[in-house]
Design a protein around this motif. Structure first.
Motif, PDB file in Angstrom:
ATOM      1  N   THR A 542       0.815  -1.209   0.000  1.00 33.65           N
ATOM      2  CA  THR A 542       0.000   0.000   0.000  1.00 33.65           C
ATOM      3  C   THR A 542       0.843   1.250   0.000  1.00 33.65           C
ATOM      4  N   GLY A 543       2.135   1.139  -0.330  1.00 29.90           N
ATOM      5  CA  GLY A 543       2.965   2.321  -0.373  1.00 29.90           C
ATOM      6  C   GLY A 543       3.543   2.697   0.965  1.00 29.90           C
ATOM      7  N   GLY A 544       3.720   1.767   1.864  1.00 32.10           N
ATOM      8  CA  GLY A 544       4.437   2.062   3.091  1.00 32.10           C
ATOM      9  C   GLY A 544       3.620   1.974   4.358  1.00 32.10           C
ATOM     10  N   GLY A 545       2.285   1.680   4.283  1.00 33.12           N
ATOM     11  CA  GLY A 545       1.487   1.564   5.489  1.00 33.12           C
ATOM     12  C   GLY A 545       1.939   0.411   6.358  1.00 33.12           C
ATOM     13  N   ARG A 546       1.855   0.587   7.681  1.00 38.41           N
ATOM     14  CA  ARG A 546       2.318  -0.445   8.592  1.00 38.41           C
ATOM     15  C   ARG A 546       1.203  -0.987   9.484  1.00 38.41           C
ATOM     16  N   ARG A 547      -0.063  -0.557   9.273  1.00 37.34           N
ATOM     17  CA  ARG A 547      -1.162  -1.049  10.093  1.00 37.34           C
ATOM     18  C   ARG A 547      -2.339  -1.426   9.201  1.00 37.34           C
ATOM     19  N   ALA A 548      -3.153  -2.347   9.696  1.00 34.31           N
ATOM     20  CA  ALA A 548      -4.356  -2.781   9.000  1.00 34.31           C
ATOM     21  C   ALA A 548      -5.355  -3.257  10.042  1.00 34.31           C
ATOM     22  N   ALA A 549      -6.609  -3.447   9.618  1.00 42.14           N
ATOM     23  CA  ALA A 549      -7.624  -4.009  10.494  1.00 42.14           C
ATOM     24  C   ALA A 549      -7.653  -5.517  10.308  1.00 42.14           C
TER      25      ALA A 549
END
Length: 818
Positions: A542-549
């Motif tokens: 996602t281009g560098g995101g480090r968190r998700a649900a």
């Protein structure tokens, strides 16, 4: 004095006990002193160091080894845009130049008076006017060159000359000689004349760069240069400033950077340390990589010169080498059962791409360079195409494996075969194939065993993009529900959600660590926001995101939902989902359901991934290779689990792999090269090329030893904890070409310097052709002798005695059994 070592002579994995063996080679000692040692841990004090003092050796195998020679630290560094760049000083060598006040460095003519330095003799003189002086004997007073104080004393007696140390860059290990010049890049809009002021006459514009200047600082020392650089870096008018060193380079054609124009786009080579490895070897043409795949474009301009040529065969209808395959000059097609493995169908293009990654021709001024660009590849076609699907017969695959490993249709038939096997495909397991793989790994290569590299597979649970194509205008409630049936659990038993994009272009994620406004969760166990760190919660592309649900931990027949209510215009909504759960295509099993305003808007999302490694990657005798992105994080498609050996760079992030493509319009794209190749199919041949380089420096290694060397030298990537050096998603780590070669070279046993020369003892295996070389400057190497080893220890002689500083390296130049 702390030293990290890099030369081919310095590091070896013992062939007997697999302990790390590190050797410091320096004959700048008192006559008769022995400077030789090995170790089984991370540090030691060298015995027999005489007046030179003790030596501490450290090596961190989790990082790319740095190059440091006989050096000492004096705090030399300067600030850069990415942090402090640090240097050490080379003992026993100083650089001298005229203390000129302007213009370029003055050229010293042959008739110019020479500076007399007690205990030093003039050595190299460069065209730029810099002359190196070397200590005549590193004993007594001159042995104290391991402090900056001694250089200060030399400077007191030479007012018309600048005396500086020779620096060693800690990052690259290459020599850097101060010149009194720096390079200054001015910020946008800064007037050069106004910035430099009175110094503008001494500023030389660098061609094609209007804002980049080389500035002569005059008769400054390196310490004064550091101060000047710090001052300029703090000036907002300066974008950056750095020294204009006289820098050591590795020459092309002699283990340096090839001249292939697409090399700068081959980021994966840098990531595994191949440019550094090429300083030791680019490979040998008598080391062959057998590539099992579909058709190969043997006439490709970047492959043709590296296609294997069977020296025992001619095209005449006869089987000259008796291997059961007549006229197999350039490999074999096990689909058509003939000697032409070229493409047959328009979709026959995968083999051309994998072969290029392993062994595209380097240093030819076109295209790319393969990882082992001086080795050869043996094209073996085992796949035929039917529509969009690929097929391969079990018997054909089995025969192909035996053929590649040097065995013909009959057990008694042998031939040269390949040294390395690269298999970027998977198929159903069979016992016949199990036996063939085991034979190749243990008995191929004339009994030494072929390292068999196999792609781990591309069907792991992954992040995938989904869309709701016709969201209505106004307020909408979108709900994602993870449901379980009443039977078994499988995989991670969870679903993840990220990067929700609404029709108006607004994107929402979970980087704040909680649910955004308008989001809520419920069910038997609510969703939560998790760190996607590669440890059970893989990173989304996602281009560098480090968190998700992530869905809640529910039991059988349970459910967990997350939903958002938003007002938006009509249009398409997209989101990323990853799901890992039970899958059965015949029944309604664990799944993720999506609904808009209470109405299901698409079929449920199920997990169609394959658990664990694909076959034959999970065969215990193969070297299974997974994939990581340019950030060193596991590619979400890369299969993993028990049996994974290594990972290597491929797609899955923001970059793809550059490789050869079938020429013309019949390849993946129109043209000869593809820049978006991906999958573990790309990681496998890259790792195989490193195995080929390992055998290039030591062809007598057993296949199992190559496997162990690659595992021991691998870099720990992914930001996860490795248990006993291994992790299920990364195996033993990312293949590290440079470190692997350092572990592959035969060790020195002993150096015995004396006034009439130095006796050198090398550990060998009978039948090896051993070459020993010597240098005093790490630039010019002199071959002392190349000899066929007839015993486990071979003795060599360097006629230069202990009065000079000398360094040695050893390499395996061949074997009589080949």
């Amino acid at each position: 004095m702390k030293t990290n070592l890099h030369s081919p002579a310095f590091l070896n994995l013992s062939q007997t006990n697999r302990a790390l063996r590190i050797l410091v080679i320096s004959c700048a000692l008192a006559a008769g002193a022995v400077h030789s040692t090995s170790l089984d841990n991370s540090s030691l004090a060298a015995d027999g160091a005489g007046e030179a003092g003790s030596l501490e050796v450290t090596l961190d195998m989790h990082e790319m080894p740095t190059v440091e020679r006989d050096t000492y630290s004096a705090g030399d560094s300067y600030p850069t845009l990415w942090g402090e760049r640090q240097f050490r000083r080379l003992s026993g060598v100083v650089a001298v130049r005229k203390a000129t006040g302007g213009g370029k460095v003055a050229r010293l003519s042959a008739s110019a008076s020479r500076l007399e330095l007690t205990g030093f003799s003039p050595a190299e003189e460069f065209e730029s006017g810099i002359r190196l002086y070397r200590a005549e004997v590193l004993t007594g007073a001159t042995a104290q060159m391991s402090s900056s104080h001694s250089i200060g004393e030399l400077r007191q007696h030479s007012a018309d000359w600048v005396i500086d140390p020779v620096l060693i860059d800690e990052a690259s290990g290459l020599s850097q000689i101060p010149t009194g010049r720096i390079m200054v890049r001015l910020a946008r809009g800064v007037d050069p004349a106004g910035y430099f002021g009175a110094d503008f006459a001494r500023a030389e514009r660098i061609a094609a760069e209007e804002s980049l200047f080389a500035l002569n600082l005059g008769g400054v020392t390196v310490e004064e240069t550091w101060q000047d650089l710090r001052r300029r870096m703090a000036d907002p008018r300066v974008e950056y400033a750095e020294p204009d060193f006289l820098s050591e380079v590795i020459r092309s054609g002699a283990g340096g950077r090839p001249n292939d124009p697409l090399l700068d786009r081959q980021w994966s080579l840098e990531q595994v340390g191949l440019p550094q490895a090429w300083s030791i070897t680019e490979g040998r043409e008598d080391i062959v990589i057998g590539v099992l795949d579909d058709g190969f474009d043997l006439d490709h301009p970047d492959l043709e010169a590296n296609v294997f040529q069977n020296p025992s065969e001619v095209v005449d209808g006869n089987d000259e080498d008796g291997n059961g395959y007549a006229d197999d000059v350039h490999g074999w097609d096990f689909c058509s059962n003939d000697n032409d493995p070229r493409p047959t169908y328009s979709e026959d293009r995968h083999g051309t791409a994998t072969a290029g990654i392993a062994a595209a021709v380097g240093e030819n001024g076109i295209g790319i360079a393969g990882g082992a660009y001086a080795c050869r590849f043996l094209p073996i076609k085992v796949i035929e195409i039917e529509g969009s699907k690929a097929f391969s017969s079990s018997s054909g695959r089995v025969q192909a494996i035996y053929y590649a490993a040097g065995r013909g249709p009959s057990s008694g038939q042998r031939w040269r075969g390949a040294d390395i096997l690269s298999i970027s495909m998977g198929w159903s397991q069979s016992q016949a194939c199990d036996d063939a793989l085991r034979w190749a790994a243990l008995n191929g290569r004339n009994g030494k065993g072929c390292p068999v590299f196999v792609a781990a597979g591309n069907h792991a649970t992954r992040w995938e993009a989904f869309r709701i194509p016709n969201l209505s205008a106004g307020w909408n409630t979108i709900r994602w529900t993870y449901k379980k049936d009443g039977s078994v659990s499988d995989g991670d038993d969870a679903a993840w959600l990220d990067c929700v994009k609404f029709p108006d272009g607004w994107v929402e994620g979970f980087e704040a660590g909680g649910f955004p406004v308008g989001w809520q969760s419920g069910g038997d166990k609510p969703w939560s926001v998790v760190n996607v760190d590669g440890a059970g919660n893989p990173v989304a592309s996602t281009g560098g995101g480090r968190r998700a649900a992530r869905s809640g931990s529910i039991g059988h027949s349970g459910q967990s939902f997350i939903e958002v209510s938003r007002q938006s215009p009509a249009g398409e909504m997209t989101f990323l989902v990853r799901i890992s759960c039970e899958y059965d295509d015949r029944f309604l099993t664990d799944r993720l359901e999506v609904a808009v305003n209470g109405h299901a808007c698409r079929p449920f999302i199920e997990d169609t991934s394959e658990a664990g490694l694909a076959y034959p990657a999970r065969h215990p005798d193969t070297i299974s290779v997974g994939s990581v992105t340019e950030t060193g994080t596991r590619s979400d498609y890369s299969q993993y689990g028990p049996g994974l050996d290594l990972v290597a760079p491929s797609g899955g992030g923001l970059k793809g792999i550059v490789t050869t493509d079938r020429s013309g319009r019949t390849g993946y794209v129109a043209g000869d090269y593809l820049e978006t190749f991906s999958g573990t199919s790309a990681a496998c041949p890259l790792a195989a090329s490193v195995g080929a380089l390992v055998l290039s420096v030591n062809p007598d290694l057993q296949g199992s030893e190559v496997r162990q060397i690659l595992a021991t030298s691998a870099s720990k990537v992914g930001g996860v904890d490795y248990q006993n050096g291994w992790h299920p998603e990364y195996g033993f780590g990312q293949v590290n070409a440079y470190a692997a070669l350092l572990l592959s070279i035969p060790p020195f046993i002993e150096l015995a310097p004396g006034p009439e020369g130095t006796e050198i003892t090398v550990a060998t295996m009978p039948g090896q052709i051993i070459c020993v070389e010597a240098t005093s400057d790490f630039v010019n190497w002199t071959e002392l002798e190349t000899r066929l080893a007839t015993s486990e220890r071979e003795h060599f002689k360097d006629p230069v005695g202990a009065q000079s500083q000398r360094f040695y390296r050893v390499r395996v130049a061949g074997s009589v059994t080949e």
